[in-house]
Design an enzyme around this catalytic site. Structure first.
Site, PDB file in Angstrom:
ATOM      1  N   GLN A 186     -35.657 -94.783 -74.037  1.00  0.00           N
ATOM      2  CA  GLN A 186     -35.920 -93.588 -73.225  1.00  0.00           C
ATOM      3  C   GLN A 186     -34.675 -92.715 -73.086  1.00  0.00           C
ATOM      4  OE1 GLN A 186     -38.520 -92.006 -72.103  1.00  0.00           O
ATOM      5  NE2 GLN A 186     -39.816 -93.504 -73.095  1.00  0.00           N
ATOM      6  N   SER A 187     -33.835 -92.707 -74.093  1.00  0.00           N
ATOM      7  CA  SER A 187     -32.570 -91.979 -74.022  1.00  0.00           C
ATOM      8  C   SER A 187     -32.768 -90.458 -73.975  1.00  0.00           C
ATOM      9  CB  SER A 187     -31.733 -92.341 -75.249  1.00  0.00           C
ATOM     10  OG  SER A 187     -30.660 -91.441 -75.400  1.00  0.00           O
ATOM     11  N   ASN A 188     -32.129 -89.833 -72.982  1.00  0.00           N
ATOM     12  CA  ASN A 188     -32.103 -88.370 -72.918  1.00  0.00           C
ATOM     13  C   ASN A 188     -31.153 -87.804 -73.971  1.00  0.00           C
ATOM     14  OD1 ASN A 188     -33.719 -88.186 -70.442  1.00  0.00           O
ATOM     15  ND2 ASN A 188     -31.959 -89.174 -69.496  1.00  0.00           N
TER      16      ASN A 188
END
Ligand SMILES: *Cc1c(COP(=O)(O)O)cnc(C)c1O
Length: 339
Positions: free
Chosen positions: A70-72
């Site tokens: 879920q890396s921005n």
């Protein structure tokens, strides 16, 4: 410095009177770096203006990066690459979130055209290196987003500190506290900017993950000093000038906390502003706690830097629905709408 244009600046500095009243502090402002403008925004887009210029200057045609599923960071790298016409490879971790399916930031990575790989039981760093080798063998020139990009990210956040200083000065305000979710470059840049501008505000960083706090302070000071060298500034920071805590992380990175989920509803219901469960909400829960305990004075002017991350909200649907006890009230002709 070489820079590509990815964001709209200055990002707004919003006055939040209903939030200030709710948490019991004189002034509360939010610097909206969630509104940097590229694919749902966030702090990485500001950083990538320099890192992608570096990739560009080196003649690279492929960008390789990756982090949590879920890396921005990964999502904004995919968007920046798309905007600049570069191919983006992401080597993200096959973690608890990716096992739940393609949602939130991970979904956006695919929509943005990134080649997504999920590292399972292999070191993501090594997987990125191997991928770079394969791409070089095929005649490509890959750019791995690494330490130099992190230094350039801190440089970008000196710019953000300058932006905030101008916005506050225009309103005759002086920040007592600059609070943000950060364990590295964002805080490094803001701390360097604040010290160079001599604004006198306390910079309070809230790490999203557990770890050795002394090592983290040393890392932040070092990034700040490397950024100072790049910018040819005389200012230097020592680790004991860095305030960063992981006291509000809870169990670990990426696992929600009840106080963080409360903070999401608080911001949403006082100001209509959305926070993410992994970074900004946990940091905000720290700010609320520090005001309550008197660590942040009631007459303070607090500026919270919103670093983005909202797409993760959708990947945390289960936790949010349960915590808020959200139920679907179906209206039929047997059931009244107000009940
Ligand atoms: C990456 C990220 C941070 C942390 O930024 P650093 O510069 O690595 O400290 C904070 N908030 C959000 C929403 C992020 O995506």
């Amino acid at each position: 410095m070489p820079q590509v244009k990815l964001i709209d600046r200055p990002t707004p500095l919003h006055d939040c009177p209903r939030l200030a009243q709710a948490v019991g502090v004189k002034h509360f402002l939010i610097k909206r770096d969630d509104l940097t403008g590229l694919a749902f925004g966030g702090n990485k887009s500001r950083k990538f203006e320099f890192a992608f210029a570096d990739a560009w200057a080196q003649g690279c045609d492929v960008v390789i990066t990756g982090a949590a599923a879920q890396s921005n960071h990964a999502r904004q790298a995919a968007a920046a690459a798309a905007k600049l016409g570069l191919k983006c490879y992401l080597v993200n971790r096959h973690d608890h979130r990716s096992r739940q399916g393609i949602q939130g930031n991970l979904l956006l990575d695919y929509i943005l055209g990134a080649e997504v790989r999920l590292a399972d039981g292999v070191d993501p760093g090594q997987a990125k290196e191997r991928l770079a080798e394969e791409l070089r063998a095929k005649g490509h020139k890959p750019y791995i987003i690494g330490h130099h990009a992190a230094v350039l990210g801190a440089v970008a956040y000196v710019g953000c500190a300058l932006e905030m200083h101008e916005q506050l000065t225009d309103r005759n305000l002086q920040a007592d506290v600059l609070a943000l979710a950060s364990g590295s470059g964002t805080q490094a840049g803001i701390a360097l900017g604040a010290k160079t501008l001599n604004v006198g505000a306390q910079v309070l960083g809230f790490s999203p993950s557990l770890g050795d706090e002394n090592a983290r302070r040393r890392g932040i000071a070092q990034l700040a000093n490397e950024a100072a060298e790049v910018l040819k500034l005389d200012t230097r920071l020592s680790p004991d000038e860095i305030r960063n805590t992981h006291a509000y992380v809870g169990q670990s990175y990426g696992i929600v906390t009840p106080a963080g989920l409360d903070a999401i509803e608080l911001l949403a219901r006082t100001e209509g502003i959305l926070f993410d469960p992994v970074y900004t909400a946990k940091a905000m829960s720290g700010v609320v706690d520090m005001i309550r305990r008197g660590v942040i004075a009631k007459d303070a002017t607090v500026v919270f830097v919103h670093t983005g991350g909202n797409p993760a909200l959708f990947a945390y649907q289960t936790e949010l629905v349960e915590h808020g006890n959200y139920t679907q009230r179906i209206v039929t002709d047997q059931v009244q709408a107000i009940a």
